[in-house]
Design a protein around this motif. Structure first.
Motif, short mmCIF file in Angstrom:
data_model
loop_
_atom_site.label_atom_id
_atom_site.label_comp_id
_atom_site.label_asym_id
_atom_site.label_seq_id
_atom_site.Cartn_x
_atom_site.Cartn_y
_atom_site.Cartn_z
N ASP A 83 21.72 11.13 6.57
CA ASP A 83 22.08 12.28 5.74
C ASP A 83 21.39 12.23 4.38
N LEU A 84 20.54 11.23 4.18
CA LEU A 84 19.85 11.07 2.91
C LEU A 84 18.35 11.24 3.10
N SER A 85 17.66 11.37 2.00
CA SER A 85 16.20 11.46 2.06
C SER A 85 15.62 10.05 2.02
N THR A 86 15.84 9.31 3.10
CA THR A 86 15.34 7.94 3.15
C THR A 86 13.90 7.91 3.63
N TYR A 87 13.14 6.99 3.07
CA TYR A 87 11.81 6.69 3.58
C TYR A 87 11.77 5.17 3.68
N SER A 88 11.90 4.67 4.89
CA SER A 88 12.19 3.25 5.08
C SER A 88 11.01 2.46 5.63
N TYR A 89 11.15 1.14 5.54
CA TYR A 89 10.14 0.20 6.02
C TYR A 89 10.87 -1.01 6.58
N ASN A 90 10.39 -1.49 7.70
CA ASN A 90 11.00 -2.63 8.39
C ASN A 90 10.27 -3.91 7.97
N ILE A 91 10.92 -4.73 7.15
CA ILE A 91 10.29 -5.98 6.69
C ILE A 91 10.85 -7.20 7.44
N ALA A 92 11.56 -6.95 8.53
CA ALA A 92 12.12 -8.06 9.32
C ALA A 92 11.01 -8.82 10.03
N LYS B 129 0.81 -1.21 0.00
CA LYS B 129 0.00 0.00 0.00
C LYS B 129 0.86 1.27 0.00
N ALA B 130 2.12 1.13 0.42
CA ALA B 130 2.98 2.32 0.53
C ALA B 130 4.26 2.20 -0.27
N SER B 131 4.40 1.17 -1.08
CA SER B 131 5.67 0.86 -1.73
C SER B 131 6.17 1.95 -2.68
N ASP B 132 5.27 2.76 -3.21
CA ASP B 132 5.70 3.81 -4.14
C ASP B 132 6.60 4.84 -3.46
N ASN B 133 6.45 5.02 -2.15
CA ASN B 133 7.23 6.02 -1.42
C ASN B 133 8.47 5.45 -0.75
N ILE B 134 8.56 4.13 -0.63
CA ILE B 134 9.64 3.51 0.14
C ILE B 134 10.89 3.33 -0.72
N ASN B 135 12.04 3.75 -0.18
CA ASN B 135 13.30 3.57 -0.91
C ASN B 135 14.34 2.80 -0.10
N THR B 136 13.98 2.40 1.12
CA THR B 136 14.92 1.71 2.00
C THR B 136 14.19 0.66 2.82
N VAL B 137 14.78 -0.55 2.95
CA VAL B 137 14.16 -1.59 3.76
C VAL B 137 15.19 -2.23 4.68
N PHE B 138 14.69 -2.81 5.78
CA PHE B 138 15.52 -3.54 6.73
C PHE B 138 15.00 -4.96 6.82
N ILE B 139 15.91 -5.94 6.81
CA ILE B 139 15.50 -7.33 6.93
C ILE B 139 16.39 -8.05 7.93
N GLY B 140 15.79 -8.93 8.70
CA GLY B 140 16.54 -9.66 9.72
C GLY B 140 15.58 -10.44 10.60
N ASN B 141 16.04 -10.77 11.78
CA ASN B 141 15.18 -11.47 12.74
C ASN B 141 14.62 -10.45 13.73
N SER B 142 14.28 -10.89 14.94
CA SER B 142 13.68 -9.99 15.92
C SER B 142 14.63 -8.87 16.33
N LEU B 143 15.93 -9.07 16.15
CA LEU B 143 16.90 -8.04 16.52
C LEU B 143 16.87 -6.84 15.57
N ILE B 144 16.16 -6.98 14.45
CA ILE B 144 15.87 -5.86 13.57
C ILE B 144 14.39 -5.51 13.66
N ASN B 145 13.56 -6.53 13.63
CA ASN B 145 12.11 -6.34 13.70
C ASN B 145 11.70 -5.51 14.91
N ARG B 146 12.30 -5.79 16.06
CA ARG B 146 11.92 -5.13 17.32
C ARG B 146 12.80 -3.93 17.66
N HIS B 147 13.81 -3.67 16.84
CA HIS B 147 14.79 -2.65 17.21
C HIS B 147 14.90 -1.48 16.24
#
Length: 329
Positions: A73-82, A44-62
């Motif tokens: 320092d960048l114009s990041t718009y991120s999403y946590n897919i861990a 639903k929001a993928s058009d705006n997302i340019n950065t993602v994080f993937i991992g286990n709970s140590l990324i999901n919860r952190h």
């Protein structure tokens, strides 16, 4: 006898065709329910997302995307897919398929050891679904000479090839999507450990009652270690090879892949991977080892996650050289 063989062959062929159809209709990540729910809102929001994080709970919860974005320092718009309990083999599978479908400027993947199969997890879709040929080769190298682990991986690979455990998931997966909490849109995939507590307490009751014990453990874990004489194992070499393969794949997709290493990680010093993002030694990131920032023994609370996200952004900003390609597209 001839009729029996003919019927048996037809039944097997029908089953293979049925499983092929089922697998083609279902999402590649079916088997990881938490990831499935996250991707529902990602789409639903993928058009705006340019950065993602993937991992286990140590990324999901952190990793809190909004906090990370505010400190880069960048114009990041991120999403946590861990997702919780996602080992490095499953991360490899999910990231590879994710990059095959979506375009992002950069992806961050946690690198650590977490591939041992436990017997209670056998014969489940969560274990089987990512055991394709590429992951099998990775897992057999990682298992080294562990006969039991080799057996488990081969068994899971065969179960995946036969499409096992998917028919039940076919009837349940749409219901799983319907029960996805709408709050995940606002948090962009971040799931705080505090939310798992029905009273939203900043620390698990059992953890809070043992402050002296856990403070001592954290103090010990904080100590800086000397990895000068660290010898790479077959497991380490398998991870390095897989990380380099994923990096090449990401480059083809015009995505920068960064490898995240937690504090006091020997992998940061010995893996020699490009685009390493290191959260620091114990003295560089002391907040990671402070009792008040922990929800339980293995995870940070919301305040700790905020500090973790800020530190991750800072570590990312410190990566030399400052590439022209890091200007957000």
């Amino acid at each position: 006898m001839k009729k029996f063989l003919t019927k048996t062959t037809l039944v097997i062929l029908a089953y293979i065709i049925l499983m092929f159809v089922v697998r083609s209709l279902l999402p590649y990540y079916l088997g990881n329910e938490q990831f499935l729910r996250k991707m529902y809102y990602y789409d639903k929001a993928s058009d705006n997302i340019n950065t993602v994080f993937i991992g286990n709970s140590l990324i999901n919860r952190h990793v809190i995307p909004a906090v990370f974005d505010a400190n880069t320092d960048l114009s990041t718009y991120s999403y946590n897919i861990a997702a919780d309990a996602t080992n490095i083999m499953e991360r490899s599978y999910l990231l590879e398929h994710f990059l095959g479908k979506y375009e992002v400027d950069r992806a961050f993947m946690l690198v650590n050891h977490s591939l041992e199969i436990r017997e209670p997890n056998l014969h489940t879709l969560r274990l089987v679904y990512y055991h394709d040929w590429k992951r099998l080769k990775f897992s057999l190298k990682y298992a080294d000479k562990n006969v039991q682990q080799i057996k488990y991986h081969l068994m899971s690979f065969m179960e995946n090839q036969f499409g096992m455990f998917r028919l039940r998931a076919l009837t349940n997966y749409k219901q799983s999507i319907k029960t996805t909490p709408p709050d995940m849109i606002r948090t962009r995939g971040f799931l705080a450990m505090d939310n798992e507590d029905h009273k939203k307490r900043p620390q698990a009751p059992g953890y809070a009652r043992n402050e002296k014990k856990h403070t001592k453990t954290l103090k010990k874990a904080k100590r800086i270690k000397d990895y000068t004489n660290y010898e790479l194992t077959r497991k380490d070499l398998a991870i390095i090879e897989e990380c380099n393969r994923l990096k090449k794949l990401a480059e083809v997709k015009d995505t920068e892949l960064y490898f995240v290493f937690l504090p006091n990680s020997p992998g940061y010093y010995t893996y020699n991977l490009e685009n390493r993002v290191y959260l620091g030694d114990g003295n560089e990131f002391p907040e990671f080892f402070e009792f008040e920032n922990r929800f339980n023994r293995g995870h940070l609370n919301r305040e700790g996650a905020k500090i973790f996200s800020e530190r991750l952004a800072q570590a990312f900003n410190e990566i030399p050289p400052y590439k022209a390609s890091r200007i957000s597209r």
